[in-house]
Design a protein around this motif. Structure first.
Motif, mmCIF file in Angstrom:
data_model
loop_
_atom_site.group_PDB
_atom_site.id
_atom_site.type_symbol
_atom_site.label_atom_id
_atom_site.label_comp_id
_atom_site.label_asym_id
_atom_site.label_seq_id
_atom_site.Cartn_x
_atom_site.Cartn_y
_atom_site.Cartn_z
ATOM 1 N N THR A 378 78.986 29.811 54.330
ATOM 2 C CA THR A 378 79.340 28.466 53.846
ATOM 3 C C THR A 378 79.835 27.556 54.532
ATOM 4 O OG1 THR A 378 79.198 29.776 51.856
ATOM 5 C CG2 THR A 378 80.208 27.361 51.485
ATOM 6 N N LEU A 379 80.913 28.095 55.260
ATOM 7 C CA LEU A 379 81.699 27.168 56.155
ATOM 8 C C LEU A 379 80.965 26.808 57.507
ATOM 9 C CD1 LEU A 379 85.379 29.169 56.186
ATOM 10 C CD2 LEU A 379 84.684 26.760 55.426
ATOM 11 N N ALA A 380 80.295 27.988 58.113
ATOM 12 C CA ALA A 380 79.334 27.628 59.064
ATOM 13 C C ALA A 380 78.342 26.383 58.940
ATOM 14 C CB ALA A 380 78.794 28.843 59.714
ATOM 15 N N MET A 381 77.847 26.663 57.737
ATOM 16 C CA MET A 381 76.497 25.914 57.389
ATOM 17 C C MET A 381 76.740 24.365 57.148
ATOM 18 S SD MET A 381 74.163 27.505 58.246
ATOM 19 C CE MET A 381 72.317 26.663 57.357
ATOM 20 N N ARG A 382 78.070 24.086 56.985
ATOM 21 C CA ARG A 382 78.594 22.680 56.603
ATOM 22 C C ARG A 382 78.259 21.964 57.649
ATOM 23 N NH1 ARG A 382 84.482 23.737 53.778
ATOM 24 N NH2 ARG A 382 83.521 24.253 51.907
ATOM 25 N N THR A 383 78.846 22.199 58.993
ATOM 26 C CA THR A 383 78.452 21.733 60.220
ATOM 27 C C THR A 383 77.066 21.730 60.629
ATOM 28 O OG1 THR A 383 80.613 22.690 61.305
ATOM 29 C CG2 THR A 383 79.139 21.270 62.526
ATOM 30 N N VAL A 384 76.401 22.617 60.567
ATOM 31 C CA VAL A 384 74.961 22.505 60.430
ATOM 32 C C VAL A 384 74.357 21.676 59.670
ATOM 33 C CG1 VAL A 384 72.855 23.942 60.344
ATOM 34 C CG2 VAL A 384 74.879 25.047 61.368
ATOM 35 N N ARG A 385 74.487 21.597 58.351
ATOM 36 C CA ARG A 385 73.949 20.496 57.344
ATOM 37 C C ARG A 385 74.370 19.183 58.016
ATOM 38 N NH1 ARG A 385 74.711 24.373 52.965
ATOM 39 N NH2 ARG A 385 72.799 25.588 53.086
ATOM 40 N N LEU A 386 75.508 19.076 58.548
ATOM 41 C CA LEU A 386 76.003 17.621 58.836
ATOM 42 C C LEU A 386 75.230 17.075 59.972
ATOM 43 C CD1 LEU A 386 78.262 15.700 58.378
ATOM 44 C CD2 LEU A 386 79.638 16.644 59.932
ATOM 45 N N ILE A 387 74.952 18.097 61.076
ATOM 46 C CA ILE A 387 73.988 17.701 62.135
ATOM 47 C C ILE A 387 72.643 17.126 61.813
ATOM 48 C CG2 ILE A 387 73.168 18.556 64.337
ATOM 49 C CD1 ILE A 387 75.696 20.097 64.670
ATOM 50 N N LEU A 388 72.074 18.102 60.870
ATOM 51 C CA LEU A 388 70.886 18.179 60.282
ATOM 52 C C LEU A 388 70.510 16.890 59.571
ATOM 53 C CD1 LEU A 388 69.881 21.586 59.198
ATOM 54 C CD2 LEU A 388 69.107 20.765 61.132
ATOM 55 N N ALA A 389 71.677 16.406 58.827
ATOM 56 C CA ALA A 389 71.496 15.115 57.979
ATOM 57 C C ALA A 389 71.581 13.997 58.748
ATOM 58 C CB ALA A 389 72.774 15.231 56.979
ATOM 59 N N THR A 390 72.223 14.065 60.051
ATOM 60 C CA THR A 390 71.947 12.834 60.786
ATOM 61 C C THR A 390 70.560 12.562 61.667
ATOM 62 O OG1 THR A 390 72.380 14.114 63.013
ATOM 63 C CG2 THR A 390 74.515 13.327 61.805
ATOM 64 N N ASP A 391 69.592 13.524 61.359
ATOM 65 C CA ASP A 391 68.432 13.559 61.929
ATOM 66 C C ASP A 391 67.321 12.946 60.862
ATOM 67 O OD1 ASP A 391 66.710 13.516 64.146
ATOM 68 O OD2 ASP A 391 66.013 15.819 63.459
ATOM 69 N N THR A 392 67.917 12.383 59.588
ATOM 70 C CA THR A 392 67.028 11.861 58.642
ATOM 71 C C THR A 392 67.082 10.392 58.922
ATOM 72 O OG1 THR A 392 68.590 11.604 57.031
ATOM 73 C CG2 THR A 392 67.193 13.602 56.864
ATOM 74 N N THR A 393 65.931 9.427 58.325
ATOM 75 C CA THR A 393 66.055 8.267 58.814
ATOM 76 C C THR A 393 67.337 7.562 58.316
ATOM 77 O OG1 THR A 393 63.683 8.240 58.463
ATOM 78 C CG2 THR A 393 64.710 6.055 58.574
ATOM 79 N N PHE A 394 67.712 8.103 57.048
ATOM 80 C CA PHE A 394 69.152 7.369 56.395
ATOM 81 C C PHE A 394 70.269 8.083 57.111
ATOM 82 C CE2 PHE A 394 72.656 8.188 53.668
ATOM 83 C CZ PHE A 394 73.001 7.113 53.197
ATOM 84 N N GLY A 395 70.329 9.265 57.553
ATOM 85 C CA GLY A 395 71.117 9.831 58.340
ATOM 86 C C GLY A 395 71.523 9.088 59.538
ATOM 87 N N ALA A 396 70.447 8.810 60.295
ATOM 88 C CA ALA A 396 70.499 8.308 61.525
ATOM 89 C C ALA A 396 71.341 6.841 61.479
ATOM 90 C CB ALA A 396 69.394 8.312 62.367
#
Ligand SMILES: Cc1cc2nc3c(=O)[nH]c(=O)nc-3n(C[C@H](O)[C@H](O)[C@H](O)COP(=O)(O)OP(=O)(O)OC[C@H]3O[C@@H](n4cnc5c(N)ncnc54)[C@H](O)[C@@H]3O)c2cc1C
Length: 414
Positions: A378-396
């Protein structure tokens, strides 16, 4: 007659278990396909307080002393920093002065644990299958030889575990959608400006479009967790940054996996530049030892405890990455493998004392491991999800817009 345990895999978790079992007088054999313990990949491993107390249960005090004398203490590091892609400070992590975690070279940790396992470690042995014999006892088969049977077989064979796949009937983890590239850069090889900006601390920069750069600081000499130079056996011998560039997986990032050394380093720099990262923030990559630059795909098991170790309890089990493969983003994978080993040893001690049956011990061990695995994932996936989120149009858009605002807010506070 004592219990006999076969451990498949002599990485961090398997060696920790082997060391503990041997020390308590169990009959144990650890098998690893590697020919040389030191000829292993990897950079540094974080051993937090809980993993350190697990280690104290598993190995002799002298091994713990040597580990601490070779480790870089987090409490001697300055607070972590968060930057945007232009190198502007966005914020700082928590105060580390009360943190007893240490960072140790993976090779050093593996060597120390292997020493504790002694001649119960068998190198150059690749396990090809695992199962039960006609007598009901579990056994392992090797690419070069016949079965070795035991009372209990433990798969500590890492993220692509043969043992766990046999138990689960399929893979126990999948690609997390991020690909990582790491390298090692000496502090003294950086320009004075970057030495000053990065400082004696770790940091993380997240840019838009699924790109991040983690810069971890370690110095097992200047920041030694235990000041005992005569015991030191660190591979890292001065202030060093271990960096990890992370990108969301795509055809373009996938093609980087075919590159090596200087070519890979150059391609990484180009990719960050294309995404608008400031030149000075890339110096840490540009001045790395080219031979230290390598690619790693992040694999992750489920964050749900009920989905970890999804098999009925038996006399074959698994631990560590084999069960709860964890991206390195929380620095907890190796620590959890060590804690798994200590927990299993405790439960097997109960069996040896006549306090419980082997089946019950394995059952309790697996229940605890599911919780531990779920917590770290759960802890490790927080950072992973944050990075993945920046790759969406909204996230970018959100990262591009909010990071300068955050940077300005931080400046105003100083
Ligand atoms: C080469 C390498 C480099 C790493 N570098 C880092 C790092 O820099 N930082 C970090 O945080 N984590 C790193 N990790 C991951 C980290 O070591 C693990 O997350 C953690 O130690 C969990 O340990 P484990 O014992 O479960 O698995 P691992 O440490 O991965 O060990 C698994 C072992 O099983 C052996 N094995 C696998 N299959 C077989 C087989 N069929 N027969 C015999 N032996 C087998 C492998 O040779 C390996 O030694 C690295 C792992 C590896 C393998």
């Amino acid at each position: 007659m004592g219990m006999r345990v076969v451990v498949v895999g002599g990485g961090i978790g398997g060696l920790a278990l082997g060391a503990g079992l041997r020390r308590r007088g169990f009959e144990v054999a650890v098998f690893d396909r590697d020919i040389d313990v030191a000829a292993t990949g990897g950079y540094h491993i974080t051993v937090d307080e809980r993993a350190q107390s697990a280690l104290r249960e598993l190995v002799a005090p002298e091994i713990v002393q040597r580990l601490l004398a070779s480790a870089s203490a987090l409490r001697l590091r300055n607070r972590d920093a968060f930057w945007d892609r232009r190198g502007r400070l966005l914020g700082r992590g928590p105060d580390l002065t009360g943190d007893s975690s240490v960072d140790v070279d993976r090779i050093t940790l593996r060597l120390l644990l292997a020493e504790a396992v002694g001649d119960d470690l068998h190198l150059g042995r690749t396990v090809s299958d695992v199962g039960y014999g006609d007598d009901g006892a579990p056994h392992v088969l090797f690419t070069d030889g016949g079965p070795v049977s035991a009372d209990l077989v433990v798969g500590a064979d890492g993220a692509h575990s043969l043992v766990a796949q046999h138990l689960a009937g399929g893979p126990t983890n999948s690609p997390a959608g991020i690909i990582g590239f790491s390298g090692r850069t000496l502090h003294r090889d950086l320009s004075p400006g970057e030495q000053q900006r990065l400082g004696l601390r770790s940091g993380l920069a997240i840019g838009p479009r699924g790109a991040a750069l983690y810069v971890g600081f370690l110095d097992p000499v200047g920041n030694a967790a235990l000041d005992a130079p005569e015991l030191r056996m660190s591979v890292t011998t001065g202030p060093t940054y271990i960096w990890g560039a992370m990108f969301t997986e795509s055809a373009a990032t996938e093609s980087l996996r075919d590159l090596r050394d200087g070519e890979l380093q150059f391609a990484l720099l180009r990719r960050f530049r294309e995404q608008g990262w400031a030149e000075h923030t890339l110096e840490v990559i540009g001045r790395a030892d080219p031979h230290s630059v390598a690619a790693y795909r992040f694999n992750a098991a489920s964050t749900r405890a009920t989905e970890l170790a999804p098999w009925p309890t038996g006399r074959i089990t698994a631990l560590g990455d084999a069960v709860h493969a964890t991206p390195p983003t929380a620095g907890m994978g190796a620590g959890a493998a060590i804690r798994d080993a200590a927990a299993l040893l405790r439960h097997l001690d109960d069996v040896a004392d006549g306090g419980t049956t082997l089946a019950e011990a394995v059952n309790r061990f697996e229940a605890g491991m599911r919780q531990r695995g779920s917590e770290i994932l759960t802890l490790a996936m927080r950072t992973v999800r944050l990075i993945l989120a920046t790759d969406t149009t909204f996230g970018a858009a959100a990262t591009a817009v909010t990071t300068p605002i955050l940077a300005a807010a931080v400046r105003l506070r100083h």
